[in-house]
Write an enzyme that holds these catalytic residues in place. Sequence first.
Site, PDB file in Angstrom:
ATOM      1  N   ASP A  38       0.857  -1.193   0.000  1.00  0.00           N
ATOM      2  CA  ASP A  38       0.000   0.000   0.000  1.00  0.00           C
ATOM      3  C   ASP A  38       0.889   1.237   0.000  1.00  0.00           C
ATOM      4  O   ASP A  38       2.120   1.136   0.136  1.00  0.00           O
ATOM      5  CB  ASP A  38      -0.930  -0.011   1.233  1.00  0.00           C
ATOM      6  CG  ASP A  38      -2.230   0.743   0.966  1.00  0.00           C
ATOM      7  OD1 ASP A  38      -3.293   0.103   0.857  1.00  0.00           O
ATOM      8  OD2 ASP A  38      -2.181   1.988   0.841  1.00  0.00           O
ATOM      9  N   ASP A  49       4.108   1.432  -4.085  1.00  0.00           N
ATOM     10  CA  ASP A  49       3.201   2.143  -4.979  1.00  0.00           C
ATOM     11  C   ASP A  49       3.151   1.350  -6.279  1.00  0.00           C
ATOM     12  O   ASP A  49       4.172   1.196  -6.957  1.00  0.00           O
ATOM     13  CB  ASP A  49       3.742   3.563  -5.219  1.00  0.00           C
ATOM     14  CG  ASP A  49       2.814   4.398  -6.094  1.00  0.00           C
ATOM     15  OD1 ASP A  49       2.019   3.826  -6.873  1.00  0.00           O
ATOM     16  OD2 ASP A  49       2.904   5.640  -6.012  1.00  0.00           O
ATOM     17  N   VAL A  50       1.971   0.836  -6.631  1.00  0.00           N
ATOM     18  CA  VAL A  50       1.883  -0.059  -7.798  1.00  0.00           C
ATOM     19  C   VAL A  50       2.178   0.668  -9.114  1.00  0.00           C
ATOM     20  O   VAL A  50       2.353   0.037 -10.141  1.00  0.00           O
ATOM     21  CB  VAL A  50       0.510  -0.766  -7.883  1.00  0.00           C
ATOM     22  CG1 VAL A  50       0.311  -1.696  -6.703  1.00  0.00           C
ATOM     23  CG2 VAL A  50      -0.631   0.237  -8.007  1.00  0.00           C
ATOM     24  N   ASN A  72      -5.727  -4.998  -6.486  1.00  0.00           N
ATOM     25  CA  ASN A  72      -6.869  -4.257  -5.947  1.00  0.00           C
ATOM     26  C   ASN A  72      -6.637  -2.744  -5.918  1.00  0.00           C
ATOM     27  O   ASN A  72      -7.588  -1.978  -6.013  1.00  0.00           O
ATOM     28  CB  ASN A  72      -7.147  -4.798  -4.527  1.00  0.00           C
ATOM     29  CG  ASN A  72      -8.045  -3.898  -3.718  1.00  0.00           C
ATOM     30  OD1 ASN A  72      -9.251  -3.839  -3.949  1.00  0.00           O
ATOM     31  ND2 ASN A  72      -7.456  -3.164  -2.773  1.00  0.00           N
ATOM     32  N   TYR A 131     -11.938   6.349 -15.307  1.00  0.00           N
ATOM     33  CA  TYR A 131     -12.263   5.282 -14.349  1.00  0.00           C
ATOM     34  C   TYR A 131     -13.044   4.174 -15.051  1.00  0.00           C
ATOM     35  O   TYR A 131     -12.672   2.992 -14.981  1.00  0.00           O
ATOM     36  CB  TYR A 131     -13.054   5.839 -13.156  1.00  0.00           C
ATOM     37  CG  TYR A 131     -13.246   4.811 -12.060  1.00  0.00           C
ATOM     38  CD1 TYR A 131     -12.228   4.519 -11.160  1.00  0.00           C
ATOM     39  CD2 TYR A 131     -14.450   4.115 -11.931  1.00  0.00           C
ATOM     40  CE1 TYR A 131     -12.401   3.560 -10.161  1.00  0.00           C
ATOM     41  CE2 TYR A 131     -14.632   3.165 -10.943  1.00  0.00           C
ATOM     42  CZ  TYR A 131     -13.608   2.888 -10.059  1.00  0.00           C
ATOM     43  OH  TYR A 131     -13.778   1.936  -9.078  1.00  0.00           O
ATOM     44  N   LYS A 135     -11.440   0.503 -15.844  1.00  0.00           N
ATOM     45  CA  LYS A 135     -11.987  -0.737 -15.284  1.00  0.00           C
ATOM     46  C   LYS A 135     -12.399  -1.702 -16.399  1.00  0.00           C
ATOM     47  O   LYS A 135     -12.260  -2.923 -16.265  1.00  0.00           O
ATOM     48  CB  LYS A 135     -13.156  -0.419 -14.352  1.00  0.00           C
ATOM     49  CG  LYS A 135     -12.744   0.301 -13.060  1.00  0.00           C
ATOM     50  CD  LYS A 135     -11.720  -0.507 -12.260  1.00  0.00           C
ATOM     51  CE  LYS A 135     -11.516   0.029 -10.856  1.00  0.00           C
ATOM     52  NZ  LYS A 135     -10.493  -0.725 -10.093  1.00  0.00           N
ATOM     53  N   THR A 165     -16.835   1.305   1.733  1.00  0.00           N
ATOM     54  CA  THR A 165     -15.435   1.322   2.190  1.00  0.00           C
ATOM     55  C   THR A 165     -15.083   2.754   2.581  1.00  0.00           C
ATOM     56  O   THR A 165     -15.838   3.690   2.277  1.00  0.00           O
ATOM     57  CB  THR A 165     -14.493   0.863   1.069  1.00  0.00           C
ATOM     58  OG1 THR A 165     -14.550   1.839   0.009  1.00  0.00           O
ATOM     59  CG2 THR A 165     -14.875  -0.504   0.514  1.00  0.00           C
TER      60      THR A 165
END
Length: 225
Positions: A38, A49-50, A72, A131, A135, A165
């Site tokens: 994360d 950091d991805v 995720n 977004y 996705k 969330t």
Amino acid sequence: MNGFIEGETIVVTGGASGIGAATATLAARLGLRVVVWDLAQVPGGSIVDVRDPDAVAAGFAAAGPVRYLVNNAGPASGGPALAFTDGLTATAGSVEAVTSAWLATGPPDGSAVVNVASVAGNLVGTDSAWYSAGKAAIAGYTRHLATRIAPRIRANAVAPGFIDTPRMAGFADTPLGRALVERNPMRRAGRPEDVAAAVLFLLSPAAAYVNGVLLPVDGGWVVTQ
Ligand SMILES: NC(=O)c1ccc[n+]([C@@H]2O[C@H](COP(=O)([O-])OP(=O)(O)OC[C@H]3O[C@@H](n4cnc5c(N)ncnc54)[C@H](O)[C@@H]3O)[C@@H](O)[C@H]2O)c1
């Protein structure tokens, strides 16, 4: 449960909060060795950091052999405005980069990856162009993977609906949030644990013949008239 072998390693990106945190918690309960990546440090996790290929490579080097991967992490649709290609890169490009780095480590036979897409990728238009497009790209990339890395490794995706969330804090009490819950056949928002259970099923040996699906976890939003 679900046929997992005790102590196998799972990496959960964005595992410090929300869906990722619930996935990490359930994975640990099912006996897996959990590595959380994360932006923030959490117990048992690393700052990765991805979007940063060096950090991802260092993360895999530190994690040892990784059998299960959950992509995720991703920017919020309602977060800071991003240019279209920057948003696509952060959303879908990071999933491809992390997965390619993982595949380069030579995951063992029977490995599996689950990518977290969204109803925004297959059903719902959002205010954010990147977004929804990002996705949808994750779903397409998952199908690509499913045909290219099987039979040794399976690839599937989930498409969460409205999940309560930290990212969505307060949304349930807005007029739109209330309307979504009212229209949902289950008459409630999803919980992070609802998505975690689907992710762990798709990863598990119990789903040995499930490959290339995009599983909605949305209470039936997809089929609502
Ligand atoms: N909550 C929903 O309604 C919903 C619906 C559909 C899809 N999703 C997807 O589910 C995933 C998780 O969302 P959530 O609602 O649990 O969000 P969240 O904000 O509660 O948690 C996301 C976590 O990802 C981390 N993260 C963000 N960018 C990162 C990066 N570049 N590298 C590493 N970590 C990073 C954050 O620090 C945070 O801990 C996202 O991909 C989101 O698009 C959520």
